[in-house]
Design an enzyme around this catalytic site. Structure first.
Site, PDB file in Angstrom:
ATOM      1  N   GLY A  28     -84.557 -82.689 -22.586  1.00 23.13           N
ATOM      2  CA  GLY A  28     -84.416 -84.140 -22.559  1.00 23.13           C
ATOM      3  C   GLY A  28     -85.363 -84.814 -23.521  1.00 23.13           C
ATOM      4  O   GLY A  28     -85.978 -84.159 -24.349  1.00 23.13           O
ATOM      5  N   ASN A  29     -85.466 -86.130 -23.411  1.00 26.61           N
ATOM      6  CA  ASN A  29     -86.373 -86.891 -24.269  1.00 26.61           C
ATOM      7  C   ASN A  29     -87.042 -87.987 -23.456  1.00 26.61           C
ATOM      8  O   ASN A  29     -86.706 -88.207 -22.292  1.00 26.61           O
ATOM      9  CB  ASN A  29     -85.617 -87.468 -25.476  1.00 26.61           C
ATOM     10  CG  ASN A  29     -84.540 -88.447 -25.062  1.00 26.61           C
ATOM     11  OD1 ASN A  29     -84.818 -89.560 -24.649  1.00 26.61           O
ATOM     12  ND2 ASN A  29     -83.291 -88.019 -25.148  1.00 26.61           N
TER      13      ASN A  29
END
Ligand code: CTP
Ligand code: CA
Length: 235
Positions: free
Chosen positions: A33-34
């Site tokens: 993810g980020n």
């Protein structure tokens, strides 16, 4: 320069905004993810609703406390890029404006394990990735609804290949969106709650507007450009 918002200039419009960051599962408990919080997308959704639009906010992993509870904003929560794409495209079929403010994972693991991946004596297996579809480029190419204004965001740092604006121009031409908001990050600006510095480009990479300040100020400036664009395409 603070400008008064233009109340009502999006009345009767359906605006779709994606916000947050997509997550790609590796197994039932892990993901790639980020760090996108979703604040910019939420600010856009709230600003658009206050200017009279009906808003669909497609929220990817946005913290519950940040999600708006306002009349006129319908929140649809998603997790993966595939889910975000489906939700954005479904809403975009009827939308006057689509803003891709979400940080979309460029790649996803080829497969997600059905069971939790275990440590083994052999050590970690490499994670094989595949490219995700470019949702913004698809929307710009397909135009799901005639006259629709398609808007993207780009966070750029500049590097040895060129400055922030040079990268932004290249991206604007590659994406084909009507408007691309290029955000300078990695210096004092663009992180957390400190002021953003945003340049709005058209599909040819020409500068249409510049805005500086909070995410709310950036949202209002971008919606000014959107409203202007809607006036041009509908008259
Ligand atoms: N975007 C998208 N689908 C993707 C990747 C990005 O719709 N698979 C959208 C983002 O929501 C944003 C815009 O494209 O509005 C720019 O995203 P960015 O990550 O800056 O562009 P990329 O084309 O992925 O280029 P790179 O990450 O290599 O700079
Ligand atoms: Ca990217």
């Amino acid at each position: 320069v603070a400008r008064a918002p233009a109340p009502g200039d999006l009345a009767g419009c359906l605006v779709v905004v994606s916000a947050g960051g997509t997550r790609e599962p590796l197994d039932p408990v892990r993901f790639l993810g980020n760090r996108s919080s979703g604040r910019q997308g939420v600010a856009l959704a709230v600003a658009a609703a206050r200017r009279g639009a009906r808003v669909v906010l497609v929220a990817a992993n946005v913290e519950e406390a940040l999600l708006p509870h306002e009349p006129g904003i319908e929140v649809r929560e998603v997790e993966t890029t595939a889910q975000l794409r489906d939700a954005v495209r479904a809403a975009a079929a009827h939308a006057d404006v689509v803003v891709m403010a979400a940080a979309v994972a460029d790649f996803r693991p080829v497969a997600s394990a059905a069971h939790k991946i275990k440590k083994t004596a052999a050590g970690p297996a490499p994670i094989e990735l595949v490219k995700n579809p470019d949702i913004l480029a698809e929307l710009a190419a397909e135009r799901l609804r005639p006259g629709q204004v398609v808007v993207g965001f780009a966070a750029e740092t500049g590097d040895s290949e060129g400055g922030v604006l040079a990268h932004g121009r290249e991206k604007a031409r590659r994406k084909g969106a009507d408007l691309l908001a290029v955000n300078e990050v990695g210096t004092a600006v663009g992180f957390g709650d400190v002021p953003n510095s945003v340049t709005v480009l058209d599909a040819a990479g020409e500068v249409l507007a510049r805005a500086q300040g909070s995410k709310v100020a950036v949202a209002e400036a971008l919606l000014d450009a959107v409203a202007e664009r809607l006036r041009v395409t509908t008259t």
